[in-house]
Design an enzyme around this catalytic site. Sequence first.
Site: not given
Ligand code: MSP
Length: 535
Positions: A28, A31, A137, A140, A159, A162, A310, A313
């Site tokens: 999304h 990411h 969680c 997380c 959490c 979430h 935040k 998904k």
């Molecule tokens: N798999 C772990 C990371 C392991 S790194 C060794 C994880 N994955 S995640 O898919 O949930 O999210 C990873 C990253 O996506 C977040 O830390 C951030 O960098 C980015 N984001 C996810 N949602 C976000 C927002 N709403 N806004 C900005 N960045 C966000 O955590």
Amino acid sequence: MAATGSEQQGTKAFYVSTPIYYVNDAPHLGHAYTTVAGDVLTRWHRQRGEKVWYLTGTDEHGQKIMRTAEANGVTPQEWCDKLVEEAWKPLWEHLEIANDDFIRTTQPRHTARVQEFVQDLYDKGEIYQGGYEGPYCVGCEEYKTPGELLDGENGVKLCPIHKRPVEMLKEENYFFKLSEYGPKLLEYYERHPGFIQPESARNEVINFVKQGLQDLSISRSTFDWGIKVPWDDKHIIYVWVDALLNYATAVGYGADQAKFESTFPADVHLVGKDILRFHAVIWPAMLMANGLPLPGRIAANGWLMVGGEKMSKSNLTGISPRQLTEHFGVDAYRWYFLRAIQFGQDGSFSWEDFSARYTSELANDFGNLASRVAAMVGKYFGGTLPGATAHGPAEQALADSLARTVADADEKIGEQLDFSAGILAVFDFIKQVNGYLTEQEPWKVAKDSSEQAQARLATILYTAAESLRAIAVLLNPVMPTTSEKLWLSLGAEPPLGPLAAQRVQDTGTWGTLPAGATVTKGEILFPRLEEPKNA
Ligand code: MSP
């Protein structure tokens, strides 16, 4: 394996990583935000001529993925393969992400090395057997402390990220002696003030560590979707220990010493603020425990918010990156989030703000400048760039301003990761060039056929085109397709070579674009927006 053939062989690469993303769902905006930021940072360093390594990938083990796969009636591996190939990799390609590698934690190059790393820690006495009882969680994939949980209905604990119920775990686990690393970490933060960025993130981590660290459970024993603990196959390695090690395994840890030494450790780990502690506390402690060097910087970005929450998904309000790129184009998309949000702070997305900035900054300020200049060189000089024989104070002021802009953008984007300030510096310069044209009024000068007036006209148009030459270079890391179009329309490629070969540090050298270049009116850089379909 031989080191890759490059003219900078032997020097350590500037190594930047994104988090590896969970593949329980499609990517999304949040990411994409982190991944685009890393792409701009690495393209900036490439534009300086540095050797760069940009790593992204996917985090494929753990309960969250396992449950998603089960709910969809496929194996976790099938689920991951499908999502990676059909959703994640294609989006990065679509967004022009120039990563050098893509690591998946289910690849043997990763799993085997993770086992070795953990075995080494075990052999060194850093790991012991124990039991964990407490909240977890799955969203997380994190052990929580009771104090940080929110109160839900009927006494259910939630959490804080979430806002979903945590699960109570009671498991036999192996523990890493994280508690012993508190003083060493604090000393490290003290000696390396730039290690955690921004300042607010650094303070949060220091306060957290000062409160005292608990040992970390590094295995799970109630499900099996993970990498087996090498000395006890009833356990799998905790998904975060597995995931953090991607930064080492992807660059040859335990497999390709030459590559490892010329790449590791990362210069910048880009992370969302939600995963700061894993990167700024657990990861450095794991490295210290195994005698490996620590990364240069952990840079935390804020969250993209929707309706004050935040973006995640479950809270997307229906916007996907592709919906935005269909409407605004890929380059405007890459530009917008870095331009509009101060890196490190939270920021909200709105169609209105994006549309307004697109129209005023991209289409009116930048796009119009490029098309006006090309049109005038076409009209008054048959498309051949004239020389600047009447270079005077107004031109020199612009040339001086360009030199300052280059230094400023280089410091802000390349060093401080202050993308919005760096981009703003370039757009301020664009405004100055527009102001220069408004003052000089070349369309009026053109009406006077005297030699002196024609020399002025030539100088004005040269000055504007030379400014655009520099703008194309400075915006190339942010908007590669647009910059390329501009580069070609200025006729810069035959005399100066490809845009990618231009160096940031040479960009402020006035007079680089030679007179005689063939300027053509290329396609419109930023077409007028249609009514958004989903606004
Ligand atoms: N798999 C772990 C990371 C392991 S790194 C060794 C994880 N994955 S995640 O898919 O949930 O999210 C990873 C990253 O996506 C977040 O830390 C951030 O960098 C980015 N984001 C996810 N949602 C976000 C927002 N709403 N806004 C900005 N960045 C966000 O955590």
